[in-house]
Design an enzyme around this catalytic site. Structure first.
Site, PDB file in Angstrom:
ATOM      1  NE  ARG A 102     -89.776  -6.018-146.402  1.00  0.00           N
ATOM      2  CZ  ARG A 102     -89.653  -5.106-147.338  1.00  0.00           C
ATOM      3  NH1 ARG A 102     -88.493  -4.932-147.951  1.00  0.00           N
ATOM      4  NH2 ARG A 102     -90.663  -4.353-147.696  1.00  0.00           N
ATOM      5  CB  THR A 106     -85.161  -2.438-138.889  1.00  0.00           C
ATOM      6  OG1 THR A 106     -85.756  -3.752-138.921  1.00  0.00           O
ATOM      7  CG2 THR A 106     -85.277  -1.865-137.490  1.00  0.00           C
ATOM      8  CG  ASP A 198     -97.490  -7.361-148.468  1.00  0.00           C
ATOM      9  OD1 ASP A 198     -96.993  -6.822-147.468  1.00  0.00           O
ATOM     10  OD2 ASP A 198     -97.607  -8.604-148.590  1.00  0.00           O
ATOM     11  CG  ASP A 201    -101.025  -7.981-147.173  1.00  0.00           C
ATOM     12  OD1 ASP A 201    -101.108  -8.874-146.309  1.00  0.00           O
ATOM     13  OD2 ASP A 201    -100.701  -6.807-146.922  1.00  0.00           O
TER      14      ASP A 201
END
Ligand code: PRP
Ligand code: URA
Length: 207
Positions: A102, A106, A198, A201
């Site tokens: 991603r 945006t 995340d 991660d």
């Protein structure tokens, strides 16, 4: 509507992976275990056929899976964490890959890689990714699979935001989505709240 697969084992494992002090090692293991458990439900409506077999005692019949073969498509990176878990129960599945991240500004997905088995049109293709946030990544992965001829597609996500589910359902009403939990909302950075952070991660120990 997305199907929420609710089971005590799944709920328990989901609570542990949400905790911020759960290590990458535990996180990886649990994501794979949840994928295995969700795989039971996703494959519940596979076509079956009766075949004749011979036991050591006598002839009889038994039911086996027929028809469509299966493909698993992780969205890189985080989807990789679910592949082994599904292969545990569907060992003959082919595995394709879609690489995307991603854009942090945006939140739109940027595709950098895709490779699928040649016969996706005759397979049930199961896209896996722990997170369904805005839905952009999953919509793009489905678009990419359809461009390659896939017509029978399902998706497994561990955690989803309501707005992401809505977006995918509007773009691809034919694709069934299976989730372990639907959270409250997205924050200003497109992260699921309360979420788990995340996923890539946490799986791979990067930050
Ligand atoms: C995460 C996640 C999904 C995507 C979901 O990937 O694994 O692919 O975000 O967000 P969306 O629904 O808003 O598109 P990320 O972009 O962090 O890439 P990574 O797996 O390489 O870390
Ligand atoms: N991607 C993640 O890894 N986590 C989120 O909460 C949203 C997108």
């Amino acid at each position: 509507m997305a199907k929420v697969i609710s089971h005590p084992l799944i709920e328990h494992k989901m609570t542990i992976i949400r905790k911020k002090d759960t290590s990458s090692m535990e996180f990886r293991q649990l994501v794979n275990e949840i994928a295995t458990l969700m795989g039971y439900e996703v494959t519940r409506d596979l076509e079956m056929e009766e075949i004749e077999i011979e036991t050591p005692i006598t002839k009889t019949t038994g039911r086996v899976i027929s028809g469509k073969k299966i493909g698993i498509v992780p969205i890189l990176r985080a989807g990789l964490g679910m592949v082994e878990g599904l292969l545990t129960i569907i060992p003959a599945a082919r595995v394709g890959h879609v690489g995307m991240y991603r854009d942090p500004e945006t939140l739109n997905p940027v595709t950098y890689y895709s490779k699928f088995p040649s016969d996706v049109s005759s397979r049930l293709m199961i896209i896996v990714d722990p997170m369904l946030a805005t839905g952009g990544s999953l919509i793009e992965a489905i678009d990419e699979l359809k461009r390659h001829g896939a017509t029978n597609i399902k998706a497994i996500n561990l955690l989803a935001a309501p707005e992401g589910i809505k977006a995918v359902e509007e773009a691809h009403p034919d694709v069934e989505i299976y989730v372990a939990a639907i959270d409250e909302k997205l924050n200003d950075h497109g992260y699921i709240v309360p979420g788990l952070g995340d996923a890539g991660d946490r799986l791979f120990g990067t930050k």
